[in-house]
Enzyme design. Structure first.
Site, PDB file in Angstrom:
ATOM      1  N   ASP A   1       0.553  -1.406  -0.547  1.00  0.00           N
ATOM      2  CA  ASP A   1      -0.094   0.469   0.194  1.00  0.00           C
ATOM      3  C   ASP A   1       0.779   1.496  -0.166  1.00  0.00           C
ATOM      4  O   ASP A   1       2.275   1.173   0.548  1.00  0.00           O
ATOM      5  CB  ASP A   1      -1.020  -0.430   1.258  1.00  0.00           C
ATOM      6  CG  ASP A   1      -2.302   0.736   0.998  1.00  0.00           C
ATOM      7  OD1 ASP A   1      -3.481   0.486   0.725  1.00  0.00           O
ATOM      8  OD2 ASP A   1      -1.827   2.082   0.884  1.00  0.00           O
TER       9      ASP A   1
ATOM     10  N   CYS B   1     -19.672   2.799  -9.744  1.00  0.00           N
ATOM     11  CA  CYS B   1     -19.697   3.462 -10.581  1.00  0.00           C
ATOM     12  C   CYS B   1     -18.900   3.329 -11.475  1.00  0.00           C
ATOM     13  O   CYS B   1     -19.687   4.426 -12.796  1.00  0.00           O
ATOM     14  CB  CYS B   1     -18.356   4.433  -9.560  1.00  0.00           C
ATOM     15  SG  CYS B   1     -18.581   4.796  -7.992  1.00  0.00           S
TER      16      CYS B   1
ATOM     17  N   TYR C   1     -13.497   8.245 -11.389  1.00  0.00           N
ATOM     18  CA  TYR C   1     -13.438   6.739 -11.104  1.00  0.00           C
ATOM     19  C   TYR C   1     -14.331   5.690 -12.294  1.00  0.00           C
ATOM     20  O   TYR C   1     -13.894   5.269 -11.976  1.00  0.00           O
ATOM     21  CB  TYR C   1     -13.646   7.077  -9.498  1.00  0.00           C
ATOM     22  CG  TYR C   1     -13.534   5.934  -9.013  1.00  0.00           C
ATOM     23  CD1 TYR C   1     -12.967   5.446  -8.920  1.00  0.00           C
ATOM     24  CD2 TYR C   1     -14.571   5.339  -8.483  1.00  0.00           C
ATOM     25  CE1 TYR C   1     -12.109   4.362  -7.547  1.00  0.00           C
ATOM     26  CE2 TYR C   1     -14.618   4.145  -7.441  1.00  0.00           C
ATOM     27  CZ  TYR C   1     -13.586   3.530  -7.247  1.00  0.00           C
ATOM     28  OH  TYR C   1     -14.084   2.559  -6.474  1.00  0.00           O
TER      29      TYR C   1
ATOM     30  N   GLU D   1     -15.382   8.262   3.121  1.00  0.00           N
ATOM     31  CA  GLU D   1     -15.915   7.572   3.745  1.00  0.00           C
ATOM     32  C   GLU D   1     -16.926   7.258   2.676  1.00  0.00           C
ATOM     33  O   GLU D   1     -18.014   8.560   2.298  1.00  0.00           O
ATOM     34  CB  GLU D   1     -16.034   8.144   4.679  1.00  0.00           C
ATOM     35  CG  GLU D   1     -17.018   8.917   5.651  1.00  0.00           C
ATOM     36  CD  GLU D   1     -16.415  10.492   5.027  1.00  0.00           C
ATOM     37  OE1 GLU D   1     -16.945  12.127   5.766  1.00  0.00           O
ATOM     38  OE2 GLU D   1     -15.176  10.173   5.098  1.00  0.00           O
TER      39      GLU D   1
ATOM     40  N   ALA E   1     -21.293   5.876   2.348  1.00  0.00           N
ATOM     41  CA  ALA E   1     -22.722   6.989   2.336  1.00  0.00           C
ATOM     42  C   ALA E   1     -22.692   6.308   4.128  1.00  0.00           C
ATOM     43  O   ALA E   1     -23.312   6.911   5.117  1.00  0.00           O
ATOM     44  CB  ALA E   1     -23.832   6.265   1.769  1.00  0.00           C
TER      45      ALA E   1
ATOM     46  N   LYS F   1     -22.375  11.776  10.613  1.00  0.00           N
ATOM     47  CA  LYS F   1     -23.875  12.791  10.672  1.00  0.00           C
ATOM     48  C   LYS F   1     -24.742  12.518  11.887  1.00  0.00           C
ATOM     49  O   LYS F   1     -24.760  13.702  12.717  1.00  0.00           O
ATOM     50  CB  LYS F   1     -24.419  13.223   9.681  1.00  0.00           C
ATOM     51  CG  LYS F   1     -23.330  13.505   8.841  1.00  0.00           C
ATOM     52  CD  LYS F   1     -23.856  13.396   7.228  1.00  0.00           C
ATOM     53  CE  LYS F   1     -23.191  13.990   6.268  1.00  0.00           C
ATOM     54  NZ  LYS F   1     -23.828  14.865   4.953  1.00  0.00           N
TER      55      LYS F   1
ATOM     56  N   GLN G   1     -32.792   9.284  -3.879  1.00  0.00           N
ATOM     57  CA  GLN G   1     -31.729   8.498  -4.202  1.00  0.00           C
ATOM     58  C   GLN G   1     -31.429   7.029  -4.287  1.00  0.00           C
ATOM     59  O   GLN G   1     -31.546   6.839  -2.246  1.00  0.00           O
ATOM     60  CB  GLN G   1     -30.958   9.616  -4.585  1.00  0.00           C
ATOM     61  CG  GLN G   1     -29.279   9.192  -2.998  1.00  0.00           C
ATOM     62  CD  GLN G   1     -29.799  11.059  -2.495  1.00  0.00           C
ATOM     63  OE1 GLN G   1     -31.634  11.317  -2.922  1.00  0.00           O
ATOM     64  NE2 GLN G   1     -28.809  11.854  -2.208  1.00  0.00           N
ATOM     65  N   THR G   2     -31.245   5.693  -4.170  1.00  0.00           N
ATOM     66  CA  THR G   2     -31.326   4.813  -3.859  1.00  0.00           C
ATOM     67  C   THR G   2     -29.834   3.976  -4.102  1.00  0.00           C
ATOM     68  O   THR G   2     -29.322   4.276  -5.266  1.00  0.00           O
ATOM     69  CB  THR G   2     -32.141   3.334  -4.206  1.00  0.00           C
ATOM     70  OG1 THR G   2     -32.076   4.041  -5.318  1.00  0.00           O
ATOM     71  CG2 THR G   2     -34.175   3.986  -4.169  1.00  0.00           C
ATOM     72  N   ARG G   3     -29.569   3.447  -3.219  1.00  0.00           N
ATOM     73  CA  ARG G   3     -27.905   2.434  -3.213  1.00  0.00           C
ATOM     74  C   ARG G   3     -28.576   1.295  -2.216  1.00  0.00           C
ATOM     75  O   ARG G   3     -29.196   1.162  -1.871  1.00  0.00           O
ATOM     76  CB  ARG G   3     -27.190   3.191  -2.224  1.00  0.00           C
ATOM     77  CG  ARG G   3     -26.370   4.762  -2.466  1.00  0.00           C
ATOM     78  CD  ARG G   3     -25.838   4.762  -3.715  1.00  0.00           C
ATOM     79  NE  ARG G   3     -25.424   5.862  -4.899  1.00  0.00           N
ATOM     80  CZ  ARG G   3     -26.387   6.522  -5.329  1.00  0.00           C
ATOM     81  NH1 ARG G   3     -27.682   5.858  -5.493  1.00  0.00           N
ATOM     82  NH2 ARG G   3     -26.201   7.282  -5.766  1.00  0.00           N
TER      83      ARG G   3
END
Length: 263
Positions: free
Chosen positions: A37, A123, A152, A194, A196, A203, A221-223
Site C-alpha cells: 500500500d 461507479c 473514477y 468515507e 454513505a 452525522k 436516491q437509492t443505494r
C-alpha cells in the site's frame, strides 16, 4: 472459507478497508500474504503482523515487480478513491490509478501469475441508472452503453477492459468484480473518503440538539449496501470459480438515503 493448498498471495491496496479484511482472511487460511500500500504503515486500516507488509507506490512498475515476486495470485484493491465528495473533486487523481493496473498486469505477465482478481466498482454504471428514484438492482450488462461517473467510473470501466485484454492476449487468469457500497468495522468514517453508511452514522452521532443533519439531494436516491464479511466471502468464491466476470458483489436490496437516515 474452506482451506486450500497454501499459496503466496499479493494483496495490493491491503492497507485499505476491504484489503485489510481480505489480507486477514487469507492469513487465517494459512496462505503466505504480501500486503502492499502507498500509505504509511500507521495510516493502514489494519496491519497484520503475519504478513509481509510493504509501503510502496504501485503506480511504478518496479514496485509492482518487487512485491509480486514469487506470488501465485494477486488481489488488486489499490486505487485512489473515496466517497462521492472525494471522487467529485479528485477526478484526475482517481483516473491516474490506471497506472497501478497497467504495471501490476505487466508484472503478472512477466512473472507468470496463476490468478488475478480486480476490484472494480458500481461507479462504472451509467449515472442516470443510479439517479432515478425508481432504479432497479443493476445488472452487469447495464454498464453499456457506457456513461459512468466522469472520472473514477471511467477509470474502472477502462481498467476492466484492460484486464480482459491481458487475459486474452497473455493468458493471465483474471476475475473482475464490481463492489457496491461495502461497509463494516475498520472502515473510515470521516475525512472525505468515507462511504454513505459511515458518513450518515457520523452525522447522526454528531447531530446537534435540534436533531437535524445535512443530506445531499432530496434523500430519495437509492443505494444498496453489503457487509464486509459477505464481500470477502464473495470475492474469495469468485477467485475459486471459473467465472471471469465482471460480476456484481453487492446486495439487491435497494435503500433510499432517507431510509438509511431513519435507520
Amino acid at each position: 472459507m474452506s482451506q486450500n493448498q497454501p499459496k503466496k498471495i499479493l494483496v495490493a491496496g491491503g492497507g485499505g478497508f476491504i484489503g485489510g479484511h481480505l489480507a486477514g482472511s487469507l492469513l487465517a487460511q494459512g496462505h503466505e500474504v504480501v500486503v502492499a500500500d502507498v500509505k504509511q504503515l500507521d495510516k493502514w486500516y489494519q496491519v497484520h503482523e503475519g504478513a509481509q507488509n510493504h509501503v510502496v507506490n504501485l503506480e511504478e512498475k518496479e514496485a509492482c515487480c518487487t512485491v509480486m515476486e514469487g506470488c501465485d495470485e494477486v488481489y488488486n484493491l489499490a486505487c485512489n478513491m473515496g466517497g462521492m465528495g472525494f471522487i467529485e473533486f479528485n477526478r484526475a487523481l482517481c483516473m491516474i490509478s490506471v497506472l497501478i493496473n497497467t504495471h501490476l498486469l505487466m508484472a503478472a505477465r512477466d512473472q507468470g501469475v496463476k490468478g488475478f482478481f480486480y476490484a472494480s466498482s458500481a461507479c462504472v454504471y451509467p449515472d442516470y441508472r443510479q439517479d432515478d428514484t425508481d432504479v432497479m438492482a443493476l445488472k452487469e450488462s447495464d454498464a453499456y452503453p457506457a456513461q459512468p461517473e466522469d472520472g473514477y467510473g471511467w477509470e474502472k470501466l477502462f481498467s476492466e477492459r484492460l484486464y480482459f485484454s491481458y487475459s486474452r492476449n497473455h493468458g493471465i487468469p483474471v476475475r473482475v468484480a464490481r463492489y457496491h457500497n461495502i461497509f463494516g468495522p475498520e472502515g473510515t468514517w470521516d475525512g472525505g473518503r468515507e462511504k454513505a453508511p459511515a458518513a450518515i452514522c457520523r452525522k447522526v452521532a454528531y447531530a446537534g440538539q435540534d436533531g437535524t443533519i445535512d443530506v445531499w439531494g432530496d434523500g430519495e436516491q437509492t443505494r444498496s449496501f453489503l457487509f464486509i464479511d459477505e464481500c470477502i466471502e464473495a470475492t474469495y468464491r469468485l477467485m475459486q470459480s471459473d467465472f471471469q466476470g465482471p460480476v456484481n458483489i453487492g446486495s439487491e436490496e435497494m435503500v433510499t438515503i432517507n431510509q438509511l437516515v431513519d435507520t
